[in-house]
Design an enzyme around this catalytic site. Sequence first.
Site, short mmCIF file in Angstrom:
data_model
loop_
_atom_site.label_atom_id
_atom_site.label_comp_id
_atom_site.label_asym_id
_atom_site.label_seq_id
_atom_site.Cartn_x
_atom_site.Cartn_y
_atom_site.Cartn_z
N HIS A 247 0.10 -42.18 -50.71
CA HIS A 247 0.11 -41.01 -51.59
C HIS A 247 0.72 -41.27 -52.98
O HIS A 247 0.12 -40.91 -53.99
CB HIS A 247 0.92 -39.89 -50.94
N LYS A 352 11.60 -29.23 -50.13
CA LYS A 352 10.27 -29.85 -50.14
C LYS A 352 9.74 -29.72 -51.56
O LYS A 352 9.58 -28.60 -52.08
CB LYS A 352 9.33 -29.13 -49.17
C1 BG6 Z 1 1.72 -37.51 -44.41
C2 BG6 Z 1 2.90 -38.27 -43.89
O1 BG6 Z 1 0.72 -38.38 -44.83
O2 BG6 Z 1 2.13 -36.69 -45.48
C3 BG6 Z 1 3.98 -37.32 -43.44
O3 BG6 Z 1 2.49 -39.08 -42.80
C4 BG6 Z 1 4.35 -36.37 -44.57
O4 BG6 Z 1 5.14 -38.02 -43.00
C5 BG6 Z 1 3.10 -35.72 -45.13
O5 BG6 Z 1 5.21 -35.39 -44.04
C6 BG6 Z 1 3.43 -34.91 -46.36
O6 BG6 Z 1 2.28 -34.23 -46.74
P1 BG6 Z 1 2.36 -32.80 -47.41
O7 BG6 Z 1 0.96 -32.45 -47.74
O8 BG6 Z 1 2.98 -31.89 -46.38
O9 BG6 Z 1 3.26 -32.96 -48.58
#
Ligand code: BG6
Length: 507
Positions: A247, A352
């Site tokens: 990501h 978050k």
């Molecule tokens: C995932 C990871 O790809 O992305 C997770 O494996 C993580 O560990 C998640 O929590 C986060 O994604 P988002 O969309 O909730 O920010």
Amino acid sequence: MNKIPDSQILVIFGASGDLTHRKLMPALFELFERKLLPEKFLIVGVARTRQNTEEFRQSLYESMLRSGKTYTTDNPHLTSFLRCVYYIVCETTEGEAYGALFREIEQLRNAAGIDDNLLFYLATPPTMYSIIPPFIQAHHQNRSKQGWRRIIIEKPYGSNESEARHLDRLLGGIFPEREIYRIDHFLGKETVQNILVLRFANAIWEPLWNRNYIDHIEITATETLGVEQRGSYYDSAGALRDMVQSHLLQIMAFIAMEPPATFEPEAIRDEISKVFRSLRPLSRDDIARHTLRGQYTTGVIDGQQVPAYREEAHVDPQSATETFVALKLFIDNWRWADVPVYIYTGKRLAEKRSEAVIHFRNTPRTFFPGQCCGNSCNQLVITLQPDESIRLRFGLKQPGSNFEVSQVSMDFFYKSLATTRLPGAYERLLLDAMRGDALLYSRSDALELSWHFLAPLLDCWEQEKDEGLITYPAGCKIPHEVISRINADPYLLEESVCSCCNPDLRP
Ligand code: BG6
């Protein structure tokens, strides 16, 4: 762009799992409600769990009602959506089982009058990525003369450079590259895609978007969640593989890439690969000075005491796996030479938040009191989630005072677009794959290059085990060691860094 996809069957391997229930089906239902699915369309769930289609539909129905969305028990759309869902039990590790599977799929396809188009989705544990495709090939279902075959692979795509290469070679011998869709759900986020529009639909940024005007870039993705039910996967992955390799390096590439020659998938993917190719290799010294890893200990999140990482289910009690990573890297090309890019990500942090911040250079001289402590007043803050927004910060004369400067912000929040809803990441990505648009999917060379860049760090951390692994209490902000270790900027210090675990910052 908005064309309805060809008629097709979506075959989901691993259909009894969490991903199918929590992400894929809700996304497909949204597409169904918005009439974006083809008129002739079926979803075939495939897994080892013994259940029939009715039971599978019922389990989907219940999990969708539980998902907290606005589905109601009498939603007629939900019932008619579930009518296009079927379930086939298959021992997916055994080649002979695939004959019956494809015969059943063929019957469903003929009965529904669907063209010979199959989209396979591997929502399985990664160990199955090298098992299922060869069986698909052995049954001649990797190509079709009358239609097409595509395959979507979830992350993690290998767990290091050699595994990613191996998987590429294997898949490349079965499906043409243009039919392999490596999903990175961050690229399905509206706000991430908007980085491209922000940059390439607005001429005002381009003159500034380089080392002459940008001092450094920060990409942050913090989470309050721990490892949930995924302890065994996460313990073998860690934050670097789980978040950075996929990501966060992709977001960096969107920010750093050159304008593509056209807005075609291959042109954009070429530019992304060029960014990865320009990453300055991490030397042993860089690893010591520019990287930091941490692991959470017990702490408080939302008023609840939560366990330490090592106490989580399916995690080794001696685990040296990192749940936090800070990284300073450089892109050695003409545009970005010597501009540091800081990446921070971690689980069980105070909030978050996923954000990219472009810090512009300071004025050559500072005249005014309060002028951001000698740092630039100018930042472009792209908040990817949760309060999706774009904010431009600048210095303003405080009214009435002499020439005291304070930092203010011009803000755009997506929620102010009252009539526009942000489609979920999986919605967008599934629809793109159904249409055959790979723009937001990762290409093999980019993935291999990103693994290649991280290889020295992965090797080093593997050798060092927990030597150099810091700890931070769950619920804290970015651990303060980040500042002393990798010399991050005061913007981070002021707003995000933890004071609870740093005696110097305690109020
Ligand atoms: C995932 C990871 O790809 O992305 C997770 O494996 C993580 O560990 C998640 O929590 C986060 O994604 P988002 O969309 O909730 O920010």
